[in-house]
Design a protein around this motif. Structure first.
Motif, PDB file in Angstrom:
ATOM      1  N   VAL A  92       0.851  -1.188   0.000  1.00  0.00           N
ATOM      2  CA  VAL A  92       0.000   0.000   0.000  1.00  0.00           C
ATOM      3  C   VAL A  92       0.890   1.242   0.000  1.00  0.00           C
ATOM      4  O   VAL A  92       0.616   2.224  -0.711  1.00  0.00           O
ATOM      5  N   ALA A  93       1.968   1.191   0.780  1.00  0.00           N
ATOM      6  CA  ALA A  93       2.873   2.342   0.855  1.00  0.00           C
ATOM      7  C   ALA A  93       3.478   2.649  -0.502  1.00  0.00           C
ATOM      8  O   ALA A  93       3.653   3.808  -0.876  1.00  0.00           O
ATOM      9  N   ILE A  94       3.792   1.591  -1.262  1.00  0.00           N
ATOM     10  CA  ILE A  94       4.352   1.816  -2.598  1.00  0.00           C
ATOM     11  C   ILE A  94       3.299   2.473  -3.483  1.00  0.00           C
ATOM     12  O   ILE A  94       3.569   3.445  -4.194  1.00  0.00           O
ATOM     13  N   ALA A  95       2.072   1.950  -3.420  1.00  0.00           N
ATOM     14  CA  ALA A  95       0.992   2.539  -4.223  1.00  0.00           C
ATOM     15  C   ALA A  95       0.805   4.002  -3.842  1.00  0.00           C
ATOM     16  O   ALA A  95       0.613   4.870  -4.701  1.00  0.00           O
ATOM     17  N   ARG A  96       0.883   4.283  -2.534  1.00  0.00           N
ATOM     18  CA  ARG A  96       0.699   5.660  -2.054  1.00  0.00           C
ATOM     19  C   ARG A  96       1.772   6.584  -2.623  1.00  0.00           C
ATOM     20  O   ARG A  96       1.491   7.712  -3.032  1.00  0.00           O
ATOM     21  N   ALA A  97       2.997   6.094  -2.660  1.00  0.00           N
ATOM     22  CA  ALA A  97       4.081   6.922  -3.201  1.00  0.00           C
ATOM     23  C   ALA A  97       3.904   7.127  -4.700  1.00  0.00           C
ATOM     24  O   ALA A  97       4.169   8.207  -5.227  1.00  0.00           O
ATOM     25  N   LEU A  98       3.416   6.083  -5.380  1.00  0.00           N
ATOM     26  CA  LEU A  98       3.246   6.179  -6.832  1.00  0.00           C
ATOM     27  C   LEU A  98       2.107   7.111  -7.218  1.00  0.00           C
ATOM     28  O   LEU A  98       2.089   7.666  -8.319  1.00  0.00           O
ATOM     29  N   ALA A  99       1.154   7.289  -6.302  1.00  0.00           N
ATOM     30  CA  ALA A  99      -0.034   8.083  -6.635  1.00  0.00           C
ATOM     31  C   ALA A  99       0.315   9.499  -7.065  1.00  0.00           C
ATOM     32  O   ALA A  99      -0.417  10.117  -7.825  1.00  0.00           O
ATOM     33  N   LEU A 100       1.429  10.020  -6.587  1.00  0.00           N
ATOM     34  CA  LEU A 100       1.797  11.388  -6.940  1.00  0.00           C
ATOM     35  C   LEU A 100       2.711  11.448  -8.159  1.00  0.00           C
ATOM     36  O   LEU A 100       3.271  12.498  -8.471  1.00  0.00           O
ATOM     37  N   SER A 101       2.864  10.311  -8.840  1.00  0.00           N
ATOM     38  CA  SER A 101       3.689  10.251 -10.055  1.00  0.00           C
ATOM     39  C   SER A 101       5.050  10.913  -9.878  1.00  0.00           C
ATOM     40  O   SER A 101       5.386  11.861 -10.592  1.00  0.00           O
ATOM     41  N   PRO A 102       5.833  10.452  -8.958  1.00  0.00           N
ATOM     42  CA  PRO A 102       7.145  11.072  -8.762  1.00  0.00           C
ATOM     43  C   PRO A 102       8.081  10.709  -9.921  1.00  0.00           C
ATOM     44  O   PRO A 102       7.946   9.655 -10.543  1.00  0.00           O
TER      45      PRO A 102
END
Lengths: 218, 261, 302
Positions: free
Chosen positions: B164-174
Motif C-alpha cells: 500500500v505504501a508503494i501505491a501511495r508513493a506512486l499516486a503522486l507520479s514522482p
C-alpha cells in the motif's frame, strides 16, 4: 424543612457547577492546544516562557488562583473588572478554571502529539502535505484517540473541582448545602455527593462511547 | 540529460560528518541500488533527496533544474521545498501508513489535498476526485491488493502494508521513486511479495533508488549498484562488476561479511 | 541557548517580584481611570509613593458611584437572625428587612451578595460589594479601615456549651477546646490582646463560619463556642435546631454594637445614617427589633 424544597435548591445551585464545567471546557480545550503548541514551539524563547507559565499555573493551588484573579485587578491595579460585569464572581472563577485546566490539558496534548511516531509526519511531508494538513488530517485524530483516557481523568476531576468556586462565594451546590449545615442539618451536604456521582456517571458513559467510536483503527 | 544529479553533497549531524562530498548521477529509467553497512550514510543520502534532512553543502538537480543549493538560502524555503519534493517519492522501512485511513484512503489522501490547489478545482471537483479514486484503485490492483482496498492498516500484513505504501508513493507520479530498506522490517516470508512488486516497477522502467540489504534482489533488479561506506561512495558499477569483481578493499570486506552470514 | 534561558528566567523572576511588591505596597495612584496594562500601573504605583496618598475608596464619590449603578450590593453571610432563608427559600432577617427599608428610602435596588466573612474587607475594597451589613461588630480596627454607620443593635459575646456539659464559667474552659469564627469579635475574646483571661488559656480553633462553631460543639469536637449573642439567642436552646446547647447564664463578654461598614472615607455612610435616624424615629426599627428579639443600640433609642 421539606426535603423536596431542599433538593430543589440543591439542584438549582448544581446548575452553577454545570455551567462552570461547560464554560471551562469550551474555552479551556482550545486554549490548552494553543499552550501545547507554545510548549513545543521551535522558537525557543516562546517554548521557555510557555513552560514556565504552565509550571506556575500547575504549581499553585486552583483555590489560590481563583482568589488572585478575583481580587488582584481591583486591589492592586484599581481595575474594577469583576464588579463591573454582571455575574462577575462567576466569570472570575471561570477565568481561573479555564487557565488552570488549559495548562493541564496542554500537557496531555503535548504528550499525545509527541507520542505520534515521527514517521507519520515524515510520510506526510514526502507526500507534499503542508504542516497544517499533516496536523489536521494525520496527526490530530491519532492524538485524540491516545488522549481520551487521560483527558477523561481531567474532565472528571473538573466536575468535582467546580465546587472550589465557592471560595469567592459562588453559590454552587456545596455552598448551598452548607446553609443547611449551619442549621445543624447535615444530610444535604452528604447528598451533594449524589449530584457529582450522577454527573461523573454520565461522563464516564460518554467517554466510553467515544473510545469505542475511535476503536476502528489502531 | 540525467534525471538526477547530486553534486558535492555534504551532511553533518553535530560534529559527526555522515555524508562527505557525494557525487551521483542517475538517468531516466535507471534503477540503482545502494548497499553498505549501517552508518554508511545511505539512508541519510536518501533522506536528503526527499528533503527530510537538509544537506550542509552541495547541490541537487532534477532534469537540469537546480532544486537545492546549500549556498543559496532562497532554495531552502519551506514553500519552495514542498513543490520540489514531489519529484521524489519515498517508501519507508516502517511503512508509515496513516492508521485512520483505509488502504484506498491512504493512497488517495495526498492527491486529494494537492488537487485543492488546482485552479480548476471548484469547477471540476467531481471529475477530479473521481479520477483520483480510479487511479488509486488501479495502483492498488497493480500491487495485488484489489480485495484489501477498504481494510485499515492494522488489518493488513506487513507485506500488504508495504505494498500500500508503494501505491501511495506512486499516486503522486514522482520522477524518482526511492526505497529506504523496504523489506528490512518484514518477516522473511513476506519480503517476497514486496520484492516482486518492486521488480514489476523495474520492468516498467521506473527511475528508482533502492537502499537495501537484499543483495540477491539488488543484483537482479538494478542497472547499477553503489557501495557506500563511511559517508563516501566507495565503488559503483553494474551488479556483476561490484558483486563479483569488486575493486576496492572495503567493498571486498563488506561483501565477505555478508556472504559469511 | 543557555544564555537565553537565563535571561528568560530573570525576566520571569523580576515580573513575579514586581507583582508581589505591588500587592504589598497597596494602591497609591489617585487616578480613577483603569490603566491599559499592568506595567503602566506598576510604574504609577512606584512613582506615587512619597506623594500624599488616598485610599481607593475615596476616588470620586462613593455615593454617586452607587446611585449611578442604581444598586447597593450588600455583603452578607447566612446568619440567623440577621440574614437567613425562610422555609420558602426567601431571604429574611433583621438586617435584610432593615436594608430593604433603607434602600427603598434612598431609591436603590438592594442586591444581597453572600460572601466569605474573613475576606469581607477585601470584597469591600475590591468593590465587589458596597457595604457589609450582617451583624458586624464595631471595633476600633474596623473603624480605622472602613467607614461605619451609626451603631444600630446591641450585642455581646456569649459562650455556648452543651446543656449537659456542666460548664458554668469561662474558668471551666481553661485547657479545653474553644471555637469561634475567624476574624470575629468572638475570636478576639479567645486569642489576641483583648482576650478574656480564662479563655486565653483554652485551645482555640478558628472556623470559617459562626454557625460551624455550633456544629462543633454539638458534635463534641469542641467544648465551647464564643459567638454573638444575637445569633446564639435565635439559634440555640429550646425549640431550635440546636436544642441541646445552651448559653452560659449571665455571662456576657465584651458588650458591643453592630454597624454597617462602607469603604473608607465613603460619603455613602452619612446618607445612610440620616435614613437610619429617620427609621428609628418612625418606630420601624423598634418593630423589627421586637420581631427578631434584638435590642437596639443606645444611640438610636435616645
Amino acid at each position: 424543612m421539606n426535603a423536596a424544597i431542599i433538593y430543589g435548591r440543591l439542584l438549582e445551585s448544581f446548575l452553577l457547577n454545570c455551567k462552570l464545567f461547560v464554560v471551562t471546557l469550551i474555552f479551556g480545550l482550545p486554549l490548552g492546544l494553543v499552550i501545547a503548541f507554545g510548549s513545543i514551539s521551535r522558537f525557543k524563547p516562546l517554548a521557555y516562557l510557555t513552560k514556565t507559565f504552565v509550571w506556575v499555573i500547575r504549581g499553585t493551588p486552583l483555590m489560590l488562583q481563583i482568589i488572585i484573579i478575583y481580587f488582584v485587578p481591583s486591589l492592586v491595579f484599581e481595575v474594577y473588572l469583576w464588579s463591573g460585569i454582571s455575574g462577575g464572581r462567576f466569570w472570575a472563577s471561570a477565568a481561573a478554571f479555564i487557565i488552570n485546566y488549559a495548562c493541564y490539558f496542554s500537557e496531555i496534548y503535548r504528550g499525545g502529539i509527541e507520542s505520534i511516531p515521527l514517521g507519520q509526519s515524515e510520510a506526510g511531508q514526502v507526500l507534499g502535505m503542508t504542516r497544517a494538513q499533516i496536523f489536521f488530517r494525520v496527526t490530530l485524530l491519532q492524538v485524540i484517540k491516545r488522549i481520551v483516557p487521560p483527558m477523561g481523568n481531567e474532565i472528571i476531576t473538573l466536575v468535582k473541582d467546580t465546587s472550589l468556586a465557592r471560595i469567592i462565594s459562588n453559590k454552587e451546590v456545596i455552598m448551598m448545602a452548607e446553609e443547611y449545615t449551619a442549621k445543624g442539618l447535615i444530610w444535604p451536604l452528604f447528598s451533594t455527593g449524589l449530584f457529582f456521582l450522577a454527573a461523573v456517571g454520565i461522563l464516564t458513559l460518554l467517554l466510553g462511547y467515544g473510545e469505542k467510536k475511535l476503536g476502528y483503527f489502531r | 540529460m540525467p534525471i538526477l544529479e547530486v553534486k558535492n553533497l555534504q551532511k553533518s549531524f553535530g560534529s559527526t560528518e555522515v555524508l562527505m562530498d557525494i557525487d551521483l548521477s542517475l538517468e531516466k529509467g535507471e534503477i540503482i541500488s545502494i548497499i553498505g553497512s549501517s552508518g554508511s550514510g545511505k539512508t541519510t543520502l536518501l533522506r536528503c533527496l526527499n528533503f527530510l534532512e537538509k544537506p550542509g553543502g552541495g547541490q541537487i538537480l532534477v532534469n537540469g533544474e537546480k532544486i537545492f543549493d546549500a549556498a543559496d538560502p532562497l532554495s531552502q524555503k519551506d514553500s519552495e521545498i514542498r513543490r520540489k519534493r514531489l519529484h521524489f517519492g519515498l517508501v519507508f522501512q516502517s511503512f508509515n501508513l496513516f492508521p485512520q485511513y483505509t488502504a484506498l484512503g491512504n493512497v488517495k489522501l495526498a492527491s486529494e489535498l494537492l488537487a485543492k490547489e488546482r485552479k480548476d478545482y471548484k469547477a471540476n471537483k467531481k471529475e477530479i476526485l473521481n479520477r483520483i479514486d480510479e487511479d488509486a484503485r488501479a495502483l492498488l490492483n497493480q500491487m495485488g491488493l484489489s480485495d484489501k482496498m477498504n481494510n485499515y492498516p492494522h488489518q493488513l500484513s506487513g507485506g500488504q502494508q508495504q505494498r500500500v505504501a508503494i501505491a501511495r508513493a506512486l499516486a503522486l507520479s514522482p520522477d524518482i521513486l526511492c526505497f529506504d530498506e523496504p523489506t528490512s522490517a518484514l518477516d522473511p516470508e513476506l519480503t517476497g511479495e514486496v520484492l516482486k512488486a518492486i521488480k514489476e516497477l523495474a520492468e516498467q522502467h521506473r527511475t528508482m533508488i533502492i537502499v537495501t540489504h537484499e543483495m540477491n534482489f539488488a543484483r537482479v533488479v538494478s542497472d547499477r549498484v553503489i557501495f557506500m561506506d563511511g559517508g563516501v561512495i566507495v565503488e559503483q558499477g553494474a551488479p556483476e562488476e561490484v558483486f563479483d569483481k569488486p575493486k576496492e578493499e572495503r567493498t571486498k570486506r563488506f561483501l565477505a561479511k555478508i556472504d559469511g552470514d | 541557548m543557555k544564555r537565553k534561558k537565563i535571561i528568560a528566567m530573570l525576566i520571569a523572576a523580576l515580573m513575579c517580584a514586581a507583582a508581589l511588591t505591588a500587592c504589598g505596597s497597596g494602591t497609591s495612584s489617585t487616578e480613577a481611570t483603569p490603566s491599559a496594562s499592568a506595567e503602566d500601573t506598576g510604574s504609577d504605583a512606584s512613582n506615587a509613593t512619597g506623594n500624599p496618598t488616598e485610599d481607593s475608596g475615596s476616588e470620586g464619590s462613593d455615593y454617586s458611584y452607587i446611585t449611578d449603578k442604581g444598586e447597593l450590593t450588600i455583603g452578607i453571610t447566612i446568619y440567623e437572625p440577621m440574614n437567613y432563608y425562610d422555609e420558602n427559600g426567601g431571604l429574611t432577617g433583621f438586617d435584610t428587612e432593615f436594608a430593604l427599608a433603607v434602600c427603598e428610602t434612598l431609591g436603590l435596588e438592594p442586591v444581597f451578595q453572600e460572601i466569605n466573612w474573613e475576606t469581607k474587607e477585601v470584597e469591600l475594597s475590591a468593590k465587589t460589594i458596597d457595604c457589609i451589613w450582617n451583624g458586624m461588630t464595631i471595633t476600633p480596627e474596623r473603624s480605622a479601615n472602613m467607614s461605619i454607620s451609626l451603631p444600630y443593635v446591641k450585642n455581646a459575646q456569649v459562650i455556648v456549651v452543651r446543656a449537659d456539659s456542666g460548664v458554668t464559667s469561662a474558668a471551666d474552659l481553661i485547657g479545653k477546646t474553644v471555637v469561634a469564627e475567624m476574624g470575629s469579635a468572638g475570636e478576639a475574646q479567645i486569642a489576641g490582646d483583648e482576650a478574656d483571661e480564662s479563655l486565653a488559656q483554652a485551645d482555640y480553633i478558628g472556623k470559617t463560619k459562626q454557625t460551624d462553631c455550633l456544629l462543633e460543639v454539638k458534635a463534641g469536637t469542641a467544648d465551647a463556642a464564643v459567638l454573638d449573642w444575637t445569633l446564639a439567642k435565635s439559634m440555640v436552646g429550646e425549640g431550635t435546631d440546636y436544642s441541646d446547647l445552651i448559653m452560659i447564664e449571665g455571662l456576657e463578654l465584651a458588650s458591643e454594637e453592630y454597624g454597617i461598614a462602607f469603604r473608607k472615607d465613603s460619603d455613602m455612610t452619612e446618607k445612610v445614617d440620616a435614613v437610619i435616624k429617620e427609621l428609628a424615629n418612625g418606630g420601624t426599627l423598634d418593630a423589627l427589633a421586637e420581631k427578631y428579639g434584638l435590642s437596639l443600640a443606645p444611640a438610636l433609642t435616645d
